[in-house]
Structure formats: C-alpha cells, structure tokens
Design a protein around this motif. Structure first.
Motif, PDB file in Angstrom:
ATOM      1  N   VAL A  18     -30.133 -11.362  -9.894  1.00  0.00           N
ATOM      2  CA  VAL A  18     -31.163 -10.408 -10.315  1.00  0.00           C
ATOM      3  C   VAL A  18     -31.298 -10.460 -11.849  1.00  0.00           C
TER       4      VAL A  18
ATOM      5  N   PRO B 175     -17.551 -15.163  -4.264  1.00  0.00           N
ATOM      6  CA  PRO B 175     -17.758 -14.187  -3.194  1.00  0.00           C
ATOM      7  C   PRO B 175     -16.545 -14.123  -2.283  1.00  0.00           C
TER       8      PRO B 175
ATOM      9  N   LYS C 108      -3.210 -15.175  -2.512  1.00  0.00           N
ATOM     10  CA  LYS C 108      -2.048 -14.505  -1.902  1.00  0.00           C
ATOM     11  C   LYS C 108      -2.487 -13.197  -1.245  1.00  0.00           C
ATOM     12  N   SER C 109      -1.524 -12.444  -0.726  1.00  0.00           N
ATOM     13  CA  SER C 109      -1.866 -11.171  -0.075  1.00  0.00           C
ATOM     14  C   SER C 109      -2.417 -10.188  -1.108  1.00  0.00           C
TER      15      SER C 109
ATOM     16  N   LEU D 274     -26.730  -2.611  -7.371  1.00  0.00           N
ATOM     17  CA  LEU D 274     -27.994  -3.229  -6.942  1.00  0.00           C
ATOM     18  C   LEU D 274     -28.321  -2.850  -5.502  1.00  0.00           C
ATOM     19  N   ARG D 275     -27.306  -2.790  -4.642  1.00  0.00           N
ATOM     20  CA  ARG D 275     -27.555  -2.398  -3.240  1.00  0.00           C
ATOM     21  C   ARG D 275     -28.005  -0.948  -3.160  1.00  0.00           C
TER      22      ARG D 275
ATOM     23  N   ILE E 147     -30.818 -11.063  -3.360  1.00  0.00           N
ATOM     24  CA  ILE E 147     -29.467 -10.975  -2.778  1.00  0.00           C
ATOM     25  C   ILE E 147     -29.363 -11.868  -1.545  1.00  0.00           C
TER      26      ILE E 147
ATOM     27  N   GLY F 295     -13.708  -6.438  -5.470  1.00  0.00           N
ATOM     28  CA  GLY F 295     -13.809  -5.014  -5.112  1.00  0.00           C
ATOM     29  C   GLY F 295     -12.471  -4.447  -4.673  1.00  0.00           C
ATOM     30  N   THR F 296     -11.747  -5.225  -3.889  1.00  0.00           N
ATOM     31  CA  THR F 296     -10.444  -4.783  -3.360  1.00  0.00           C
ATOM     32  C   THR F 296      -9.463  -4.505  -4.496  1.00  0.00           C
TER      33      THR F 296
ATOM     34  N   ALA G 277     -21.475  -4.354  -9.916  1.00  0.00           N
ATOM     35  CA  ALA G 277     -22.908  -4.609 -10.154  1.00  0.00           C
ATOM     36  C   ALA G 277     -23.619  -4.811  -8.821  1.00  0.00           C
TER      37      ALA G 277
HETATM   38  N1  UP5 Z   1      -9.685  -9.522   1.052  1.00  0.00           N
HETATM   39  C1  UP5 Z   1      -9.731  -9.261  -0.277  1.00  0.00           C
HETATM   40  N2  UP5 Z   1      -8.617  -9.696  -0.889  1.00  0.00           N
HETATM   41  C2  UP5 Z   1      -7.848 -10.262   0.075  1.00  0.00           C
HETATM   42  C3  UP5 Z   1      -6.556 -10.892   0.068  1.00  0.00           C
HETATM   43  N3  UP5 Z   1      -5.858 -11.022  -1.061  1.00  0.00           N
HETATM   44  N4  UP5 Z   1      -6.079 -11.374   1.223  1.00  0.00           N
HETATM   45  C4  UP5 Z   1      -6.807 -11.243   2.389  1.00  0.00           C
HETATM   46  N5  UP5 Z   1      -8.013 -10.645   2.460  1.00  0.00           N
HETATM   47  C5  UP5 Z   1      -8.528 -10.157   1.319  1.00  0.00           C
HETATM   48  O1  UP5 Z   1     -13.058  -8.820  -0.378  1.00  0.00           O
HETATM   49  C6  UP5 Z   1     -13.770  -9.568   0.576  1.00  0.00           C
HETATM   50  C7  UP5 Z   1     -13.052  -9.488   1.913  1.00  0.00           C
HETATM   51  O2  UP5 Z   1     -11.803 -10.127   1.799  1.00  0.00           O
HETATM   52  C8  UP5 Z   1     -12.757  -8.063   2.358  1.00  0.00           C
HETATM   53  O3  UP5 Z   1     -12.895  -7.980   3.741  1.00  0.00           O
HETATM   54  C9  UP5 Z   1     -11.310  -7.849   1.914  1.00  0.00           C
HETATM   55  O4  UP5 Z   1     -10.628  -6.922   2.720  1.00  0.00           O
HETATM   56  C10 UP5 Z   1     -10.725  -9.233   2.056  1.00  0.00           C
HETATM   57  P1  UP5 Z   1     -13.804  -8.067  -1.583  1.00  0.00           P
HETATM   58  O5  UP5 Z   1     -12.783  -7.308  -2.320  1.00  0.00           O
HETATM   59  O6  UP5 Z   1     -14.984  -7.356  -1.049  1.00  0.00           O
HETATM   60  O7  UP5 Z   1     -14.257  -9.340  -2.440  1.00  0.00           O
HETATM   61  P2  UP5 Z   1     -15.390  -9.461  -3.530  1.00  0.00           P
HETATM   62  O8  UP5 Z   1     -14.949 -10.511  -4.467  1.00  0.00           O
HETATM   63  O9  UP5 Z   1     -15.739  -8.130  -4.067  1.00  0.00           O
HETATM   64  O10 UP5 Z   1     -16.565 -10.037  -2.594  1.00  0.00           O
HETATM   65  P3  UP5 Z   1     -18.108  -9.741  -2.644  1.00  0.00           P
HETATM   66  O11 UP5 Z   1     -18.663 -10.249  -1.351  1.00  0.00           O
HETATM   67  O12 UP5 Z   1     -18.412  -8.356  -3.023  1.00  0.00           O
HETATM   68  O13 UP5 Z   1     -18.505 -10.732  -3.819  1.00  0.00           O
HETATM   69  P4  UP5 Z   1     -19.883 -11.198  -4.328  1.00  0.00           P
HETATM   70  O14 UP5 Z   1     -19.654 -11.609  -5.703  1.00  0.00           O
HETATM   71  O15 UP5 Z   1     -20.487 -12.203  -3.411  1.00  0.00           O
HETATM   72  O16 UP5 Z   1     -20.800  -9.898  -4.121  1.00  0.00           O
HETATM   73  P5  UP5 Z   1     -21.400  -8.840  -5.128  1.00  0.00           P
HETATM   74  O17 UP5 Z   1     -21.525  -7.577  -4.407  1.00  0.00           O
HETATM   75  O18 UP5 Z   1     -20.693  -8.872  -6.404  1.00  0.00           O
HETATM   76  O19 UP5 Z   1     -22.868  -9.448  -5.332  1.00  0.00           O
HETATM   77  C11 UP5 Z   1     -23.730  -9.585  -4.229  1.00  0.00           C
HETATM   78  C12 UP5 Z   1     -25.037 -10.190  -4.682  1.00  0.00           C
HETATM   79  O20 UP5 Z   1     -25.705  -9.296  -5.555  1.00  0.00           O
HETATM   80  C13 UP5 Z   1     -24.924 -11.498  -5.470  1.00  0.00           C
HETATM   81  O21 UP5 Z   1     -24.809 -12.627  -4.631  1.00  0.00           O
HETATM   82  C14 UP5 Z   1     -26.254 -11.482  -6.235  1.00  0.00           C
HETATM   83  O22 UP5 Z   1     -27.304 -11.893  -5.411  1.00  0.00           O
HETATM   84  C15 UP5 Z   1     -26.411  -9.993  -6.545  1.00  0.00           C
HETATM   85  N6  UP5 Z   1     -25.895  -9.650  -7.882  1.00  0.00           N
HETATM   86  C16 UP5 Z   1     -26.708  -9.942  -8.980  1.00  0.00           C
HETATM   87  O23 UP5 Z   1     -27.815 -10.484  -8.841  1.00  0.00           O
HETATM   88  N7  UP5 Z   1     -26.267  -9.591 -10.225  1.00  0.00           N
HETATM   89  C17 UP5 Z   1     -25.063  -8.986 -10.442  1.00  0.00           C
HETATM   90  O24 UP5 Z   1     -24.732  -8.695 -11.596  1.00  0.00           O
HETATM   91  C18 UP5 Z   1     -24.238  -8.710  -9.312  1.00  0.00           C
HETATM   92  C19 UP5 Z   1     -24.676  -9.064  -8.048  1.00  0.00           C
END
Ligand code: UP5
Ligand code: MG
Length: 194
Positions: free
Chosen positions: A65, A15, A178-179, A41-42, A59, A20-21, A37
C-alpha cells in the motif's frame, strides 16, 4: 531530562516469520505498544473508508500500500497511544523504499529510531505456518496464490530495506525457526532497556 521523542523499533521478516506473535510477547513482558501496519490497514479496509477497495486489492495481490496511507495510519495510532510516553514496536513496516521515504519525511524527525528486529525464517517453514493459519484466519491473503506473491514482494522490496539498515549496523537478526518461546528468549535481551 526525559527523552521526549518516542522510541521506535521496526519488526521485519517474511509472512509468517512470527512478527505479530513475538510483538505480543514483548507487549506482555515490557508494556511496549505494538502497532502492526497490516492490522491497521485491515482495520481501515473494514471501516469502509475511501481507500478500502484499494487496500483490499493490494493486500490480496501481496503488493504494498502507498506510504501516504500507511504512514498516516501509523501516526494516528501512535498519537492515540500517548505519543512521547510510549515505546513502539512497528510490525511489518517499512516494507519498501517508498515506505521508508514516506516515513522518514513525515516521522523521521519526531521519533527516536532504535533498531530493526529481523525474524529470519525459511520460506518452507513460513509456508507451513501460514497454510495452517489459513484454516481459521479468514485473511483474504492466507491462500497459496497470495502467499507466493507476498514472498516475491518480500524478497524484491522488503529484504533490500533490511539490508540497507544492516549496512548501518542497525539490524538485530534472530533465527525465527525455533519454537515461539525459544525465539522470544533470543529477542528479550534487546528490549530490556529499550
Ligand atoms: N507461529 C509464529 N511463530 C511461530 C513459531 N516460532 N513456531 C511455530 N509457529 C509459529 O505467525 C504466523 C503463524 O505462525 C501463526 O499461526 C503463529 O501462531 C505461527 P504471525 O506471528 O502472525 O507471523 P507474522 O510474521 O506476523 O505473519 P503475517 O502473516 O502477519 O505477516 P505479513 O507480513 O504477511 O502480514 P502483514 O499483516 O504484516 O501484512 C499483510 C499485507 O498488508 C501485506 O502483504 C501487504 O499487502 C499489506 N501491507 C502493506 O501494504 N504495507 C504495510 O506497511 C504492511 C502491510
Ligand atoms: Mg502479522
């Protein structure tokens, strides 16, 4: 003859590792289709479907899920985007053995799996990023309690999936600490002829 099966890469990492970025940057540069994904889901939760409450509770607890729900959402989204014409970045999936089995069963024969991009990042840095994002994201799992559970699920259920693909030499690992632009420069070459 044109490849009829759509190309798929899985984008995995903890996480806040930047999935996403970096996917957004790949979309801008290469016109790939980004399917998160978590975002799907959201959206499903917000639509008030019969699964909405289940999805929200999972979540918030940082759990995963069931694959029946997630794979169906991914398949629908792929079809909406013009199946064979597109190249897909599937972000945050598969997160568990159940996800992988569900995907292989329903999708394995329909797609051209390329590789897993693994964004490798320490828990400290991921925590800093998520807690900063928590100030404005409105995500019900962007709080320290949910985040700890997300990390545990990531280590227990998702990391073994990355390791499974690594044994088959199907993982590209990038240092995601890194950045944003430095990380992207490491990722970019792998998608030039994706
Ligand atoms: N940021 C990004 N890159 C940076 C960098 N290099 N340097 C400095 N800052 C950086 O980034 C997160 C934050 O960091 C942002 O503010 C960004 O600007 C900064 P982001 O790109 O959003 O990271 P990401 O890996 O996408 O983080 P995310 O929170 O989305 O990851 P998760 O894996 O936790 O969330 P996801 O949305 O994938 O899943 C959420 C939940 O849904 C899961 O916990 C689970 O409960 C459920 N889920 C399932 O059950 N099944 C699935 O298949 C998918 C999700
Ligand atoms: Mg994300």
């Amino acid at each position: 003859m044109a490849e009829e099966k759509p190309a798929v890469a899985f984008i995995l990492g903890g996480p806040g590792s930047g999935k996403g970025t970096q996917c957004q940057k790949l979309v801008n540069q290469y016109g790939l289709v980004h399917l998160s994904a978590g975002d799907l889901l959201r959206e499903e939760r917000a639509s008030g479907s019969k699964d909405a409450e289940l999805i929200e509770s999972i979540i918030r607890e940082g759990k995963i899920v069931p694959s029946e729900i997630t794979v169906k959402l991914l398949k629908n989204a792929m079809e909406k985007n013009g199946w064979a014409k597109s190249k897909f970045l599937i972000d945050g999936f598969p997160r568990s053995q159940d996800n992988l089995d569900g995907w292989n069963q329903m999708m394995g024969h329909l797609i051209n799996f390329k590789f897993v991009l693994f964004l490798d990042c320490s828990e400290d840095i991921m925590t800093q990023r998520i807690m900063k994002r928590a100030e404005s994201s409105g995500r019900s799992d962007d709080n320290i309690e949910s985040l700890k559970k997300r990390f545990r699920t990531y280590i227990e259920s998702t990391k073994p999936i990355i390791d499974f693909y690594a044994k088959q030499n199907k993982v590209i690992t990038v240092n995601a600490e890194k950045s944003i632009d430095e990380v992207f420069e490491k990722i970019r070459p792998h998608f030039t002829d994706f």
